[in-house]
Design a protein around this motif. Sequence first.
Motif, PDB file in Angstrom:
ATOM      1  N   HIS A  37       4.622   6.272   9.179  1.00  0.00           N
ATOM      2  CA  HIS A  37       3.871   5.156   8.928  1.00  0.00           C
ATOM      3  C   HIS A  37       4.675   3.716   9.196  1.00  0.00           C
ATOM      4  O   HIS A  37       5.362   3.612   8.288  1.00  0.00           O
ATOM      5  CB  HIS A  37       3.081   5.161   7.838  1.00  0.00           C
ATOM      6  CG  HIS A  37       2.114   4.073   7.481  1.00  0.00           C
ATOM      7  ND1 HIS A  37       2.095   3.450   6.404  1.00  0.00           N
ATOM      8  CD2 HIS A  37       1.120   3.687   8.317  1.00  0.00           C
ATOM      9  CE1 HIS A  37       1.273   2.524   6.650  1.00  0.00           C
ATOM     10  NE2 HIS A  37       0.581   2.636   7.351  1.00  0.00           N
ATOM     11  N   GLU A  48       4.098   5.500  14.175  1.00  0.00           N
ATOM     12  CA  GLU A  48       2.969   4.636  14.283  1.00  0.00           C
ATOM     13  C   GLU A  48       3.606   3.041  14.109  1.00  0.00           C
ATOM     14  O   GLU A  48       4.381   2.711  13.351  1.00  0.00           O
ATOM     15  CB  GLU A  48       2.140   4.821  12.916  1.00  0.00           C
ATOM     16  CG  GLU A  48       0.788   4.044  13.017  1.00  0.00           C
ATOM     17  CD  GLU A  48       0.704   2.855  11.970  1.00  0.00           C
ATOM     18  OE1 GLU A  48      -0.444   2.138  12.001  1.00  0.00           O
ATOM     19  OE2 GLU A  48       1.764   2.600  11.236  1.00  0.00           O
ATOM     20  N   ASP A  71       1.964  -1.415  14.628  1.00  0.00           N
ATOM     21  CA  ASP A  71       0.770  -2.365  14.426  1.00  0.00           C
ATOM     22  C   ASP A  71       0.979  -3.508  15.582  1.00  0.00           C
ATOM     23  O   ASP A  71       1.837  -4.215  15.812  1.00  0.00           O
ATOM     24  CB  ASP A  71       0.581  -3.050  13.095  1.00  0.00           C
ATOM     25  CG  ASP A  71       0.353  -1.826  12.037  1.00  0.00           C
ATOM     26  OD1 ASP A  71      -0.534  -1.298  12.119  1.00  0.00           O
ATOM     27  OD2 ASP A  71       1.375  -1.626  11.107  1.00  0.00           O
ATOM     28  N   HIS A  87       2.672  -5.774  10.898  1.00  0.00           N
ATOM     29  CA  HIS A  87       1.272  -5.401  10.121  1.00  0.00           C
ATOM     30  C   HIS A  87       0.554  -6.208   9.910  1.00  0.00           C
ATOM     31  O   HIS A  87      -0.845  -6.356  10.039  1.00  0.00           O
ATOM     32  CB  HIS A  87       1.838  -4.652   9.061  1.00  0.00           C
ATOM     33  CG  HIS A  87       0.616  -3.956   8.442  1.00  0.00           C
ATOM     34  ND1 HIS A  87       0.255  -4.592   7.115  1.00  0.00           N
ATOM     35  CD2 HIS A  87      -0.294  -2.987   8.516  1.00  0.00           C
ATOM     36  CE1 HIS A  87      -0.953  -4.116   6.918  1.00  0.00           C
ATOM     37  NE2 HIS A  87      -1.320  -3.101   7.571  1.00  0.00           N
ATOM     38  N   GLU A 131      -1.569   1.219  16.841  1.00  0.00           N
ATOM     39  CA  GLU A 131      -2.643   0.640  15.987  1.00  0.00           C
ATOM     40  C   GLU A 131      -2.901  -0.735  16.505  1.00  0.00           C
ATOM     41  O   GLU A 131      -2.029  -1.599  16.298  1.00  0.00           O
ATOM     42  CB  GLU A 131      -2.387   0.756  14.700  1.00  0.00           C
ATOM     43  CG  GLU A 131      -3.719  -0.208  13.924  1.00  0.00           C
ATOM     44  CD  GLU A 131      -3.749  -0.083  12.447  1.00  0.00           C
ATOM     45  OE1 GLU A 131      -2.930   0.479  11.806  1.00  0.00           O
ATOM     46  OE2 GLU A 131      -4.645  -0.594  12.001  1.00  0.00           O
ATOM     47  N   LYS A 182      -4.615  -4.009  15.822  1.00  0.00           N
ATOM     48  CA  LYS A 182      -5.324  -4.849  14.832  1.00  0.00           C
ATOM     49  C   LYS A 182      -6.533  -5.522  15.432  1.00  0.00           C
ATOM     50  O   LYS A 182      -6.405  -6.223  16.280  1.00  0.00           O
ATOM     51  CB  LYS A 182      -4.316  -5.698  14.045  1.00  0.00           C
ATOM     52  CG  LYS A 182      -3.427  -4.860  13.191  1.00  0.00           C
ATOM     53  CD  LYS A 182      -4.050  -4.187  12.035  1.00  0.00           C
ATOM     54  CE  LYS A 182      -2.930  -3.535  11.178  1.00  0.00           C
ATOM     55  NZ  LYS A 182      -3.667  -2.551  10.194  1.00  0.00           N
TER      56      LYS A 182
HETATM   57 MG    MG Z   1      -0.912   0.702  10.796  1.00  0.00          MG
END
Ligand code: MG
Length: 246
Positions: free
Chosen positions: A15, A44, A46, A59, A109, A111
């Motif tokens: 993560h 992972e 962001d 993030h 990911e 956002k």
């Molecule tokens: Mg994330």
Amino acid sequence: SDQPIRFADNPVVAHRGAWKKNNLPENSIAALKEAIRLNCTGSEFDIHMTADDTLIINHDPHYNNLLVESTTYRELVKTPLSNGEKLPTLREYIRAGLENNKSTMLVCEIKPSRISKERGKMIASKVVQLVRDMKAQNMVMYISFDYDMVLKIREVDPNAHVQYLNGEKSPEQLKADNVSGLDYHYSVFRKEPGWIGSAKQLGLALNVWTVNDAPGLEYFLSQGFQYITTNEPELLFEIIKQKKSR
Ligand code: MG
């Protein structure tokens, strides 16, 4: 890039990269490289977009107290990460993720935008396009809390692996919208344990975030999750190793 990739045969998704044990910054290229070195099945990170449309890896909506969406890339990049690394762009991050890596999936990911839903969908399209330009489609999986973004990704790339994060949609709903899988907070699966079996029956990928303690990791391993997203990839590898030697 048309060849299917066989990712590492474990459920470990680091993560924000594998940052914790070695005190690396979250979402740094160093943390991605450590996840690759550990042979995690996924790492992972962001993605946000700056005011001047540069996709960057961070993030929070803010970087160094500046709101990413309303600040230019030039302004943001003046401040390095805590390890001295430059704030990575998505292009730089993917380039690093393609280097000497045939087994760790890049878990992107995207956002949501705080400016508008429309901007959010535009960001999703731009990410998919960049991945395509870099011929990285087969190395990437997408995740998002924003269902409109999930549907946009599906529309732009019918073959993309895309998982939904927010937790309120049933496996049946996801299947009906041709979403690849569910990546839900662990509390959702405690509340809706039946969703684990129905996801498997429907052929949806199961992923869970963010599980950091041994009992939780053991529980989701025992439930046969294909992916377990954790800040403690080393601990999860240790638990898997112990199970195999038992
Ligand atoms: Mg994330």
